[in-house]
Design an enzyme around this catalytic site. Sequence first.
Site, PDB file in Angstrom:
ATOM      1  N   LEU A 197       0.829  -1.210   0.000  1.00  0.00           N
ATOM      2  CA  LEU A 197       0.000   0.000   0.000  1.00  0.00           C
ATOM      3  C   LEU A 197       0.862   1.259   0.000  1.00  0.00           C
ATOM      4  O   LEU A 197       0.440   2.317  -0.459  1.00  0.00           O
ATOM      5  CB  LEU A 197      -0.930   0.008   1.217  1.00  0.00           C
ATOM      6  CG  LEU A 197      -1.936  -1.145   1.312  1.00  0.00           C
ATOM      7  CD1 LEU A 197      -2.701  -1.070   2.624  1.00  0.00           C
ATOM      8  CD2 LEU A 197      -2.905  -1.108   0.135  1.00  0.00           C
ATOM      9  N   GLY A 198       2.062   1.148   0.531  1.00  0.00           N
ATOM     10  CA  GLY A 198       2.956   2.307   0.584  1.00  0.00           C
ATOM     11  C   GLY A 198       4.308   1.915   1.158  1.00  0.00           C
ATOM     12  O   GLY A 198       4.424   0.924   1.871  1.00  0.00           O
ATOM     13  N   VAL A 235       3.870  -0.498   4.218  1.00  0.00           N
ATOM     14  CA  VAL A 235       2.506  -0.818   4.645  1.00  0.00           C
ATOM     15  C   VAL A 235       1.917  -1.799   3.637  1.00  0.00           C
ATOM     16  O   VAL A 235       1.964  -1.563   2.423  1.00  0.00           O
ATOM     17  CB  VAL A 235       1.631   0.449   4.729  1.00  0.00           C
ATOM     18  CG1 VAL A 235       0.215   0.077   5.191  1.00  0.00           C
ATOM     19  CG2 VAL A 235       2.240   1.465   5.691  1.00  0.00           C
ATOM     20  N   ASP A 260       5.315  15.423   9.187  1.00  0.00           N
ATOM     21  CA  ASP A 260       5.425  14.905   7.819  1.00  0.00           C
ATOM     22  C   ASP A 260       4.076  14.979   7.112  1.00  0.00           C
ATOM     23  O   ASP A 260       3.631  14.025   6.464  1.00  0.00           O
ATOM     24  CB  ASP A 260       5.950  13.460   7.829  1.00  0.00           C
ATOM     25  CG  ASP A 260       6.434  13.011   6.441  1.00  0.00           C
ATOM     26  OD1 ASP A 260       6.650  13.883   5.574  1.00  0.00           O
ATOM     27  OD2 ASP A 260       6.598  11.799   6.237  1.00  0.00           O
ATOM     28  N   LYS A 285       1.579  -2.072   9.026  1.00  0.00           N
ATOM     29  CA  LYS A 285       2.843  -1.364   8.845  1.00  0.00           C
ATOM     30  C   LYS A 285       3.969  -2.154   9.494  1.00  0.00           C
ATOM     31  O   LYS A 285       3.923  -2.458  10.687  1.00  0.00           O
ATOM     32  CB  LYS A 285       2.774   0.037   9.453  1.00  0.00           C
ATOM     33  CG  LYS A 285       4.048   0.842   9.232  1.00  0.00           C
ATOM     34  CD  LYS A 285       3.903   2.281   9.701  1.00  0.00           C
ATOM     35  CE  LYS A 285       5.158   3.097   9.404  1.00  0.00           C
ATOM     36  NZ  LYS A 285       5.018   4.515   9.812  1.00  0.00           N
ATOM     37  N   GLY A 343       8.127   3.677   2.798  1.00  0.00           N
ATOM     38  CA  GLY A 343       8.851   4.842   3.288  1.00  0.00           C
ATOM     39  C   GLY A 343      10.270   4.463   3.636  1.00  0.00           C
ATOM     40  O   GLY A 343      10.712   3.328   3.394  1.00  0.00           O
ATOM     41  N   ALA A 344      10.987   5.422   4.221  1.00  0.00           N
ATOM     42  CA  ALA A 344      12.392   5.195   4.544  1.00  0.00           C
ATOM     43  C   ALA A 344      12.577   4.125   5.613  1.00  0.00           C
ATOM     44  O   ALA A 344      13.578   3.402   5.611  1.00  0.00           O
ATOM     45  CB  ALA A 344      13.033   6.501   5.002  1.00  0.00           C
ATOM     46  N   THR A 345      11.623   4.005   6.524  1.00  0.00           N
ATOM     47  CA  THR A 345      11.807   3.089   7.657  1.00  0.00           C
ATOM     48  C   THR A 345      10.906   1.862   7.623  1.00  0.00           C
ATOM     49  O   THR A 345      10.961   1.039   8.537  1.00  0.00           O
ATOM     50  CB  THR A 345      11.568   3.832   8.984  1.00  0.00           C
ATOM     51  OG1 THR A 345      10.242   4.388   8.973  1.00  0.00           O
ATOM     52  CG2 THR A 345      12.586   4.948   9.170  1.00  0.00           C
TER      53      THR A 345
END
Length: 343
Positions: free
Chosen positions: A18-19, A26, A138, A41, A21-23
């Site tokens: 679904l997505g 999801v 963010d 997540k 990021g850097a860390t």
Amino acid sequence: MSFLRGSENYVWCTTSVLGKGATGAVFQGVNKNNGEPVAVKTFNQLSHMRPHDVQMREFEVLKKVKHENIVKLLAIEEEQEGRGKVIVMELCTGGSLFNILDDPENTYGLQEQEFLLVLEHLTAGMKHLRDNNLVHRDLKPGNIMKYINEDGTTTYKLTDFGAARELQEEEQFVSLYGTEEYLHPDMYERAVLRKPVGKSFGATVDLWSIGVTLFHVATGQLPFRPYGGRRNKETMFYITTKKASGVISGTQTTENGPIEWSRDLPAHCQLSMGLRKLVTPLLAGLLEVDPHRIWSFERFFTEVQIATSTIPIHIFHMNKATSIKVSYIFIQLKYYLLIYRSF
């Protein structure tokens, strides 16, 4: 190689992303007990390298917030095979606001009613964060999700609290988070330009990010656009810090060319003139670099309340044969002025 991973009560497939990021990432998953679809997540190695208190911060923030305009926390569980904790949240099937804006039909921004919905829901979610002394750090369209209710209506919800932390109104912080197009210029200077600036930051950095986000939602484009985009970082910083007070956009269309400044929303914006009259000063108040000029959260909340509670009036302009939509607040004000002048 198995693409299925799980925790005690949930299972997800690593191909259903679904997505990212850097860390972490999801994924879409399901509740093992009732089949309910969820968002899960997970965290990568980079995340686990952060100080323990920073790793725990997102869990603590999510436990603290509970609001219809914030993605609901369902569970925090340990992933099998000792991979660490995962966050299980409600699934927002409408996708992110960033993906919605990426749709060709929204090239010039959202339609007025949808924009007002985003404005109202984003503000309500932010007010809940501030009521709990939290700063998001963010904010951007990618972290605003569209949830489709059972009756077919839409609720927009804030998500991704990996950068969030508790912060009183007068407190400052020095750590760097965020996505560069939406970063407050002071944070951009340190995080992107890597300049050793001895500045700390307050909760108002969220207000700047909200301003950029709302301009993006209203127009389909970012307010500050150097030629070449991200590779032209110095010009980006110049645009955001050298613009005059009240300017809400600055665009460079040729390499090393002049900046085209504007105090108004572009002509292609789909908002009515009545709503533009309310939204433009709101954007100007949020997109202020000067800490003495940027609006407070309270003023922002008040102005949004006015903008979202006005009643549109449709007027047909006989001479031009055009329909004009104005806000009730302006009609009401003009009416009172006419009464005053009659005495």
